[in-house]
Design a protein around this motif. Sequence first.
Motif, short mmCIF file in Angstrom:
data_model
loop_
_atom_site.label_atom_id
_atom_site.label_comp_id
_atom_site.label_asym_id
_atom_site.label_seq_id
_atom_site.Cartn_x
_atom_site.Cartn_y
_atom_site.Cartn_z
N GLU A 43 -2.03 7.75 5.63
CA GLU A 43 -3.25 8.49 5.32
C GLU A 43 -3.15 9.97 5.69
OE1 GLU A 43 -6.39 6.44 7.33
OE2 GLU A 43 -6.12 4.59 6.20
N PRO A 67 -6.14 5.30 -4.01
CA PRO A 67 -7.40 4.63 -3.65
C PRO A 67 -7.20 3.16 -3.32
CG PRO A 67 -7.67 5.96 -5.65
CD PRO A 67 -6.21 5.88 -5.38
N VAL A 68 -6.26 2.51 -4.00
CA VAL A 68 -5.99 1.10 -3.73
C VAL A 68 -5.40 0.94 -2.33
CG1 VAL A 68 -4.69 -0.93 -4.47
CG2 VAL A 68 -5.63 0.64 -6.17
N LEU A 70 -5.78 2.99 0.28
CA LEU A 70 -6.81 3.27 1.29
C LEU A 70 -7.80 2.12 1.39
CD1 LEU A 70 -7.47 7.05 0.53
CD2 LEU A 70 -6.01 6.05 2.29
N ALA A 71 -8.17 1.55 0.25
CA ALA A 71 -9.07 0.38 0.28
C ALA A 71 -8.39 -0.79 0.95
CB ALA A 71 -9.50 0.02 -1.15
N HIS A 73 -6.19 -0.60 3.37
CA HIS A 73 -6.26 -0.37 4.81
C HIS A 73 -7.59 -0.85 5.37
CE1 HIS A 73 -3.10 3.11 4.71
NE2 HIS A 73 -2.57 1.94 4.46
N GLU A 74 -8.67 -0.50 4.70
CA GLU A 74 -10.00 -0.91 5.17
C GLU A 74 -10.15 -2.42 5.16
OE1 GLU A 74 -12.85 1.11 2.79
OE2 GLU A 74 -12.34 3.12 3.55
N GLN A 75 -9.65 -3.06 4.09
CA GLN A 75 -9.77 -4.52 4.01
C GLN A 75 -8.95 -5.20 5.10
OE1 GLN A 75 -11.71 -6.45 1.82
NE2 GLN A 75 -11.12 -7.97 3.36
N HIS A 113 0.21 -5.17 0.12
CA HIS A 113 0.30 -3.76 0.52
C HIS A 113 1.75 -3.33 0.69
CE1 HIS A 113 -0.86 -0.02 2.55
NE2 HIS A 113 0.11 -0.30 3.41
#
Length: 382
Positions: A43, A67-68, A70-71, A73-75, A113
């Motif tokens: 990031e 965006p995939v 980063l999303a 990472h959040e998931q 990922h």
Amino acid sequence: MQTLQSLLAHLPKHGADVDAQKAAQAVLKYFNNAAHLHHEDEEQNLLPMLQATARGADATLLAELAPVILAGHEQMDRDWTILKSPLEQIANGAGSTLSASDVARFCDAYAAHMVMEETNIATMAKRLFSPEQMAQLGSAMQVRRGITPALPESQVPEQQAAAVTPAVVDGVVLADLRLDYGRASLTENDVLDDPIAQFGKWFEEAIHAKVNEPNAMSVATVDADGKPSSRIVLIKQFDQRGFTWYTNYESQKGRQLRANPHAALLFFWSELERQIRIEGKVVQTAAEESDQYFYSRPVKSQIAAIASQQSAPIANREQMEVNFDAAAAVGGDHPLRPAQWGGYRLDPERIEFWQGRRSRFHDRIVYLKQADGSWVKQRLQP
């Protein structure tokens, strides 16, 4: 991943025995520390560096994948939060249960990922990054993990060297505040023949790299006595005619431009380690252009332009609010552009593109406008 999956299979047969506790401790150690650092690597360093470097098909693919990632990472962070508590209980011998569905969801997300990173992101970085960029990326990762980097401290932005001389500001000696640059280079062959087109290219790259306010520029003017002043404004248009912004003609810069119509603009995009210097003569835009922009602004911004005698003293904020309310009452939903408010356009005579390099040995390419309107470019020493 294998340790976590093996632990899931081990627990129903052996419970939270010594082997299960050690496995849980190992999983906790990795995902509480190393995995989080890996996310920060991507990031804060890898993705921004790629966004500043990738072009064409690489840039298109990166725009789709970032965006995939980063999303993801959040998931994974959310899924890890669910797994963390039962793992801590197993590590302490106080529990022996893991949800197979929770483990599967987490492992599947992590595996997907890693495939995306190894297939696309890592290979793109290896292909596009210069040896200097790879070294800087590696050193930033080392610093994040508390490892002394291979690069000198001055070449690692993430490392703050402790002051060894008396403090000047907050314990930091101002003379020691420096970052070395190394994201990119700039040669005579890298730039376009037309400096306006080159500006457009760099501006588009700044937007793509999500530079903070890429349209912000310093405008430096000089009064009749030769005293300079500068301020930050927002560029609203650029084309072959020049660089345009809007303001109050009776402001300090307006008065100075009447006395001396020459000005200098400066864009500084630290995220890309770039700056652009532009110098030339300034003229007012046509009333039609000023109208077009003024009426495109939000109504409250229009009212603010009417209510403010820019740069003139005023007693307090309350008086400003009174003036605003008075202008709003008169103008309503369709205020008229005041005659003292409009655009300025700088017709460039000199445009310099600066790319930061290591050891302050920067790249500088300057364009000079000739009498026939053509441009000549040349390299300047840093």
